[in-house]
Scaffold this motif. Structure first.
Motif, PDB file in Angstrom:
ATOM      1  N   GLU A  56     118.808  68.265 -56.088  1.00 19.96           N
ATOM      2  CA  GLU A  56     117.575  67.510 -55.876  1.00 19.96           C
ATOM      3  C   GLU A  56     116.373  68.213 -56.502  1.00 19.96           C
ATOM      4  O   GLU A  56     115.473  67.555 -57.047  1.00 19.96           O
ATOM      5  N   ILE A  57     116.345  69.537 -56.429  1.00 16.33           N
ATOM      6  CA  ILE A  57     115.242  70.285 -57.057  1.00 16.33           C
ATOM      7  C   ILE A  57     115.277  70.099 -58.568  1.00 16.33           C
ATOM      8  O   ILE A  57     114.242  69.896 -59.223  1.00 16.33           O
ATOM      9  N   ILE A  58     116.472  70.151 -59.153  1.00 17.06           N
ATOM     10  CA  ILE A  58     116.598  69.925 -60.600  1.00 17.06           C
ATOM     11  C   ILE A  58     116.137  68.516 -60.955  1.00 17.06           C
ATOM     12  O   ILE A  58     115.428  68.308 -61.952  1.00 17.06           O
TER      13      ILE A  58
ATOM     14  N   GLN B 183     123.528  73.437 -49.775  1.00 13.23           N
ATOM     15  CA  GLN B 183     122.832  74.226 -50.786  1.00 13.23           C
ATOM     16  C   GLN B 183     122.995  73.587 -52.170  1.00 13.23           C
ATOM     17  O   GLN B 183     122.045  73.529 -52.954  1.00 13.23           O
ATOM     18  N   THR B 184     124.199  73.073 -52.458  1.00 11.93           N
ATOM     19  CA  THR B 184     124.431  72.396 -53.741  1.00 11.93           C
ATOM     20  C   THR B 184     123.580  71.138 -53.854  1.00 11.93           C
ATOM     21  O   THR B 184     122.997  70.854 -54.911  1.00 11.93           O
ATOM     22  N   ASP B 185     123.502  70.361 -52.766  1.00  7.20           N
ATOM     23  CA  ASP B 185     122.691  69.140 -52.781  1.00  7.20           C
ATOM     24  C   ASP B 185     121.212  69.444 -52.999  1.00  7.20           C
ATOM     25  O   ASP B 185     120.532  68.762 -53.779  1.00  7.20           O
TER      26      ASP B 185
ATOM     27  N   THR C  80     112.381  73.320 -52.000  1.00  7.60           N
ATOM     28  CA  THR C  80     112.518  74.759 -52.258  1.00  7.60           C
ATOM     29  C   THR C  80     112.458  75.559 -50.958  1.00  7.60           C
ATOM     30  O   THR C  80     113.224  76.521 -50.765  1.00  7.60           O
ATOM     31  N   LYS C  81     111.562  75.155 -50.045  1.00  8.76           N
ATOM     32  CA  LYS C  81     111.483  75.831 -48.750  1.00  8.76           C
ATOM     33  C   LYS C  81     112.769  75.645 -47.952  1.00  8.76           C
ATOM     34  O   LYS C  81     113.258  76.580 -47.314  1.00  8.76           O
ATOM     35  N   GLN C  82     113.321  74.435 -47.989  1.00 16.37           N
ATOM     36  CA  GLN C  82     114.582  74.204 -47.282  1.00 16.37           C
ATOM     37  C   GLN C  82     115.703  75.054 -47.863  1.00 16.37           C
ATOM     38  O   GLN C  82     116.511  75.628 -47.119  1.00 16.37           O
TER      39      GLN C  82
ATOM     40  N   ILE D 200     117.841  78.017 -45.922  1.00 18.35           N
ATOM     41  CA  ILE D 200     119.305  78.047 -45.825  1.00 18.35           C
ATOM     42  C   ILE D 200     119.858  79.353 -46.371  1.00 18.35           C
ATOM     43  O   ILE D 200     120.764  79.964 -45.783  1.00 18.35           O
ATOM     44  N   GLN D 201     119.320  79.825 -47.502  1.00 23.53           N
ATOM     45  CA  GLN D 201     119.807  81.076 -48.085  1.00 23.53           C
ATOM     46  C   GLN D 201     119.518  82.260 -47.168  1.00 23.53           C
ATOM     47  O   GLN D 201     120.365  83.146 -47.005  1.00 23.53           O
TER      48      GLN D 201
END
Length: 446
Positions: free
Chosen positions: A330-332, A324-326, A249-251, A255-256
């Motif tokens: 991974e978070i999901i 961002q998609t990856d 989440t921090k990464q 990026i955002q």
């Protein structure tokens, strides 16, 4: 059986020790508990209460003034113990089993190079070499072999082509010998200065037989550290999953934020603070075609500036979007695996409250009708779970809702069956439905 169907061709008859295959099967069987345990709870509860109903023991229990819910309490305590045990298993034992399975499978794959070699695909398992074959026989014979040797000549590859060959290990197991037949070797001598030299020497050597040796020190089956795979989500417990999800989440937030900061510089807006000037001016109206609002002398410069801004954005966005998609995926996945630790335990209670009333209603024990009914209801449970989990991983459904979808859908069914069993409903009595149909037809005849 699923493990055997998937790996039997690559493991059996390849020279692996029998105890290694059994160890691999032992670790792989731990992952199947999530399917076997709910099905066993469902089947055993149907068989238990079906036998009680078939032998009229439930009638005796109810005639003594004991309700069905009261009769289920001792087994419910057993299911609670099983639920806690399954949670501890999925949180502590299953991650370690997945870790051992992953590391052992990695060692087995690298111990036998022919296990990894697939026809038509380059293999880079041996450091410094790339090997490709057109076909492979069961005895290990390879056909149409191509080898790129990158270890020497300052990165300039040495290419070996051969019609056929066979792999063997030396007696000490330190080297792999590839016996090649009917081939040719191409080699280009590197420049002494390290720069490209158009007049450098190129050699070609044909051979009938040759046996290049490959160092197997990197294939030692006892040197792989299982912790090297420890960051994989299925190999983490609840605390590890939470830490990994926070890190991802921090990464993603970083990026955002960087994306927004970089894009902000391309969009400039000049505002005048209200009250800064007393001069009142009508607001400028901008036409649908913005170029009409720009003076003729500045239109070309405006178009050039806009083109440069768009080119700058398009240069960076393709690099940000895939990452961002990856990270989102991974978070999901971490959320899905986190909820899985609890759904295995909850499924035991759910299927018990489906199986026990079903057994009391159908009143059949043994391995006949109870098995058919158990498999039917378990397939419904498994299909709902699989479809919802896939939708959650693809981002079409909330991960928490997706992992608990089977509980949400089947809980009303469990309550309905428990109520019907309590009131002695003839839900699955064929004679009851025959009598109903006969009464309907008699009414129509009148």
């Amino acid at each position: 059986m699923f493990f055997l169907f998937k790996w039997i061709d690559d493991l059996i008859g390849k020279g692996f020790e029998w105890y290694t295959i059994l160890e691999l099967m032992y670790y792989a069987s731990a992952a199947n508990v999530s399917m076997a345990l709910p099905l066993s709870v469902l089947l055993s509860s149907i068989m238990t209460f079906g036998s009680l109903g078939e032998n009229y023991e439930l009638v005796a229990i109810k005639s003594a003034g004991i309700s069905l819910q009261k009769a289920m309490r001792p087994l419910f305590v057993v299911i609670l113990i099983l639920m806690v045990s399954s949670f501890l298993f999925s949180n502590y034992m299953l991650p370690k089993a997945n870790l051992k399975f992953g590391s052992l499978l990695y060692d087995i794959r690298n111990k036998k190079l022919s296990f990894l070699i697939k026809p038509g695909v380059f293999n880079n398992a041996i450091p410094g070499y790339a090997i490709r074959v057109d076909s492979k026989e069961e005895d290990g014979t390879l056909h149409n072999i191509m080898i790129y040797d990158h270890k020497e000549n300052n990165g300039i590859p040495k290419v070996i082509l051969a019609k056929e060959g066979k792999m063997e290990k030396t007696a000490d197991g330190k080297f792999l010998v590839l016996n090649l037949k009917n081939g040719v070797q191409y080699e280009e001598q590197a420049s002494n200065s390290g720069m490209y030299n158009p007049r450098q020497v190129f050699s070609r050597r044909r051979f009938k037989e040759t046996a290049p040796r490959f160092d197997m020190s990197s294939f030692d089956g006892n040197k792989t550290d299982p912790n090297a795979f420890g960051n994989s989500t299925p190999m983490l417990n609840l605390k590890g999953i939470v830490r990994k999800r926070d890190s991802l989440t921090k990464q993603l937030d970083t990026i955002q934020m960087r994306t927004i900061e970089n894009l902000k510089g391309n969009f400039k807006q000049f505002n005048v603070t209200q009250g800064y000037t007393r001069i009142k001016a009508a607001p400028a109206k901008i036409d649908d075609v913005i170029l009409k609002s720009i003076p003729n002398g500045s239109r070309k410069q405006a178009l050039d500036n806009a083109t440069n801004v768009v080119a700058n954005i398009m240069q960076h966005v393709p690099n940000w979007a895939p990452r961002q998609t990856d990270l989102t995926g991974e978070i999901i996945f971490t959320t899905v695996e986190y909820q899985r630790k609890f759904t295995l335990a909850a499924s035991c209670i759910l299927l018990f409250f489906i199986g026990a009333p079903l057994g009391a209603i159908i009143r059949k024990g043994g391995m006949g009708l109870p098995v058919v009914v158990a498999i039917s209801f378990f397939l419904v449970y498994h299909i709902i779970t699989t479809v919802a989990e896939k939708s959650a991983r693809e981002g079409n459904l909330n991960p928490i809702v997706g992992m608990w979808m089977a509980m949400i859908v089947l809980s009303p069914l469990a309550a309905f069956l428990t109520y019907k069993a309590t009131v002695d409903s003839a839900l699955f009595d064929v004679n009851y439905y025959k009598q109903m149909l006969l009464k309907v037809f008699k009414k129509k005849e009148k």
